[in-house]
Design an enzyme around this catalytic site. Sequence first.
Site, PDB file in Angstrom:
ATOM      1  N   SER A 151       0.840  -1.201   0.000  1.00  0.00           N
ATOM      2  CA  SER A 151       0.000   0.000   0.000  1.00  0.00           C
ATOM      3  C   SER A 151       0.870   1.244   0.000  1.00  0.00           C
ATOM      4  O   SER A 151       1.679   1.451   0.916  1.00  0.00           O
ATOM      5  CB  SER A 151      -0.899   0.009   1.237  1.00  0.00           C
ATOM      6  OG  SER A 151      -1.461   1.294   1.390  1.00  0.00           O
ATOM      7  N   HIS A 157      -1.220  -1.279  -4.146  1.00  0.00           N
ATOM      8  CA  HIS A 157      -2.507  -0.961  -3.526  1.00  0.00           C
ATOM      9  C   HIS A 157      -2.585   0.547  -3.312  1.00  0.00           C
ATOM     10  O   HIS A 157      -1.709   1.151  -2.688  1.00  0.00           O
ATOM     11  CB  HIS A 157      -2.610  -1.707  -2.197  1.00  0.00           C
ATOM     12  CG  HIS A 157      -3.909  -1.565  -1.483  1.00  0.00           C
ATOM     13  ND1 HIS A 157      -5.020  -2.321  -1.793  1.00  0.00           N
ATOM     14  CD2 HIS A 157      -4.286  -0.756  -0.455  1.00  0.00           C
ATOM     15  CE1 HIS A 157      -6.016  -1.997  -0.980  1.00  0.00           C
ATOM     16  NE2 HIS A 157      -5.604  -1.034  -0.155  1.00  0.00           N
ATOM     17  N   ASP A 185      -4.813   3.596  -1.877  1.00  0.00           N
ATOM     18  CA  ASP A 185      -5.907   3.932  -0.967  1.00  0.00           C
ATOM     19  C   ASP A 185      -6.454   5.318  -1.251  1.00  0.00           C
ATOM     20  O   ASP A 185      -5.829   6.328  -0.927  1.00  0.00           O
ATOM     21  CB  ASP A 185      -5.402   3.878   0.482  1.00  0.00           C
ATOM     22  CG  ASP A 185      -5.176   2.461   0.967  1.00  0.00           C
ATOM     23  OD1 ASP A 185      -6.113   1.637   0.841  1.00  0.00           O
ATOM     24  OD2 ASP A 185      -4.083   2.176   1.485  1.00  0.00           O
ATOM     25  N   MET A 207      -9.081   8.063  -0.280  1.00  0.00           N
ATOM     26  CA  MET A 207      -9.941   8.433   0.857  1.00  0.00           C
ATOM     27  C   MET A 207     -10.480   9.843   0.650  1.00  0.00           C
ATOM     28  O   MET A 207      -9.743  10.726   0.194  1.00  0.00           O
ATOM     29  CB  MET A 207      -9.134   8.415   2.152  1.00  0.00           C
ATOM     30  CG  MET A 207      -8.418   7.108   2.414  1.00  0.00           C
ATOM     31  SD  MET A 207      -7.679   7.125   4.067  1.00  0.00           S
ATOM     32  CE  MET A 207      -6.665   5.643   3.987  1.00  0.00           C
ATOM     33  N   HIS A 240      -8.293   0.923  -3.912  1.00  0.00           N
ATOM     34  CA  HIS A 240      -9.221   0.719  -2.792  1.00  0.00           C
ATOM     35  C   HIS A 240      -9.900   2.053  -2.494  1.00  0.00           C
ATOM     36  O   HIS A 240      -9.278   2.972  -1.975  1.00  0.00           O
ATOM     37  CB  HIS A 240      -8.419   0.205  -1.585  1.00  0.00           C
ATOM     38  CG  HIS A 240      -9.225   0.031  -0.331  1.00  0.00           C
ATOM     39  ND1 HIS A 240      -8.629  -0.128   0.908  1.00  0.00           N
ATOM     40  CD2 HIS A 240     -10.560  -0.024  -0.108  1.00  0.00           C
ATOM     41  CE1 HIS A 240      -9.573  -0.264   1.831  1.00  0.00           C
ATOM     42  NE2 HIS A 240     -10.756  -0.197   1.237  1.00  0.00           N
ATOM     43  N   MET A 273     -12.123   4.272  -0.475  1.00  0.00           N
ATOM     44  CA  MET A 273     -12.812   4.504   0.802  1.00  0.00           C
ATOM     45  C   MET A 273     -13.538   5.829   0.664  1.00  0.00           C
ATOM     46  O   MET A 273     -13.129   6.860   1.223  1.00  0.00           O
ATOM     47  CB  MET A 273     -11.778   4.514   1.941  1.00  0.00           C
ATOM     48  CG  MET A 273     -11.300   3.110   2.281  1.00  0.00           C
ATOM     49  SD  MET A 273      -9.717   3.103   3.137  1.00  0.00           S
ATOM     50  CE  MET A 273      -8.628   3.207   1.721  1.00  0.00           C
ATOM     51  N   MET A 281     -11.691  -6.069   5.517  1.00  0.00           N
ATOM     52  CA  MET A 281     -10.796  -5.148   6.231  1.00  0.00           C
ATOM     53  C   MET A 281     -10.439  -5.747   7.595  1.00  0.00           C
ATOM     54  O   MET A 281     -11.316  -6.191   8.344  1.00  0.00           O
ATOM     55  CB  MET A 281     -11.465  -3.790   6.438  1.00  0.00           C
ATOM     56  CG  MET A 281     -11.627  -2.945   5.175  1.00  0.00           C
ATOM     57  SD  MET A 281     -10.074  -2.558   4.327  1.00  0.00           S
ATOM     58  CE  MET A 281      -9.185  -1.618   5.592  1.00  0.00           C
ATOM     59  N   ASP A 308      -6.612  -6.489   4.436  1.00  0.00           N
ATOM     60  CA  ASP A 308      -5.952  -5.175   4.402  1.00  0.00           C
ATOM     61  C   ASP A 308      -5.990  -4.566   5.794  1.00  0.00           C
ATOM     62  O   ASP A 308      -7.076  -4.317   6.325  1.00  0.00           O
ATOM     63  CB  ASP A 308      -6.694  -4.291   3.389  1.00  0.00           C
ATOM     64  CG  ASP A 308      -6.121  -2.879   3.279  1.00  0.00           C
ATOM     65  OD1 ASP A 308      -5.043  -2.612   3.831  1.00  0.00           O
ATOM     66  OD2 ASP A 308      -6.775  -2.046   2.614  1.00  0.00           O
TER      67      ASP A 308
HETATM   68  C1  DX5 Z   1      -6.245   1.493   5.701  1.00  0.00           C
HETATM   69  C2  DX5 Z   1      -5.805   1.199   4.303  1.00  0.00           C
HETATM   70  C3  DX5 Z   1      -4.691   0.223   4.222  1.00  0.00           C
HETATM   71  C4  DX5 Z   1      -3.406   0.675   4.868  1.00  0.00           C
HETATM   72  C5  DX5 Z   1      -2.716  -0.533   5.401  1.00  0.00           C
HETATM   73  O1  DX5 Z   1      -7.439   2.175   5.651  1.00  0.00           O
HETATM   74  O2  DX5 Z   1      -6.894   0.658   3.562  1.00  0.00           O
HETATM   75  O3  DX5 Z   1      -4.459  -0.178   2.881  1.00  0.00           O
HETATM   76  O4  DX5 Z   1      -2.551   1.334   3.974  1.00  0.00           O
HETATM   77  O5  DX5 Z   1      -1.580  -0.150   6.106  1.00  0.00           O
HETATM   78  P1  DX5 Z   1      -0.823  -1.147   7.109  1.00  0.00           P
HETATM   79  O6  DX5 Z   1      -0.395  -2.336   6.309  1.00  0.00           O
HETATM   80  O7  DX5 Z   1       0.305  -0.320   7.601  1.00  0.00           O
HETATM   81  O8  DX5 Z   1      -1.807  -1.523   8.177  1.00  0.00           O
HETATM   82 ZN    ZN Z   2      -6.479  -0.237   1.598  1.00  0.00          ZN
END
Ligand code: DX5
Ligand code: ZN
Length: 225
Positions: A13, A36, A38, A40, A69, A71, A140, A178
């Site tokens: 990620s 990956h 993220d 947000m 991903h 969110m 998750m 994740d």
């Molecule tokens: C959290 C994200 C993850 C995050 C994971 O909301 O969706 O993808 O980057 O990070 P680690 O592996 O550090 O928990």
């Molecule tokens: Zn994620």
Amino acid sequence: MPPEDSQPRINPSILAADFANMQSDLARIAGADFVHVDVMDNHFVPNLTFGPQMVERVQATSPVPLDVHLMITDPARWAPGYAELGAASVTFHLEAAAEPVTLARTLRGIGARAGVAVKPGTPIDGLLDVLDEFDQILVMTVEPGFGGQSFMPETMPKLRMLSDEARRRGSAVWLQVDGGISESTIAQAAEAGADTFVAGSAVFGAADPGAAIAALRSMAARHSH
Ligand code: DX5
Ligand code: ZN
């Protein structure tokens, strides 16, 4: 080299990467399966990252395909754009989607793999009958929003239910986890049936991200069945 399809997939990620040195950090994960990404919106989760323009640059720069991903609220409005810019996989949250199956069909129609994600407290029962509408289900293992949180083992029964049902149906759906995935937690997720593992801090926090990816992959392989 990416592994064969039967090997566990490791998707680092970039939330844990250095945003000012994204190109060199992406080059360090050339041995990963996907990167990956993220997204947000500071609404679905209390944090803000980046949108389509940034993801388009990651797409142009990354040595491996994108696993986006989302969110975000209102994924029906935004998710197709990520598929159109070339992301190999686009995952939206079940909690945010009014019509998840319709959206998955739209994403597949554009040529992306369609994924649906559930937060730790969200049941997966409603997904069991429509498993094959999705290419990936993301369970998750932390509350979405931030990297570096602790893995929640109480999410594992959902993974087992999905894995049993996928096996029963002969489904090709990928089961992703994740949040808090590291060398000390990946074995239990693999045992519960995950085949696709997101890892942020465990990869980018390592002195050698390539070695960290290989170590995570072989540990998951030893514990998958
Ligand atoms: C959290 C994200 C993850 C995050 C994971 O909301 O969706 O993808 O980057 O990070 P680690 O592996 O550090 O928990
Ligand atoms: Zn994620």
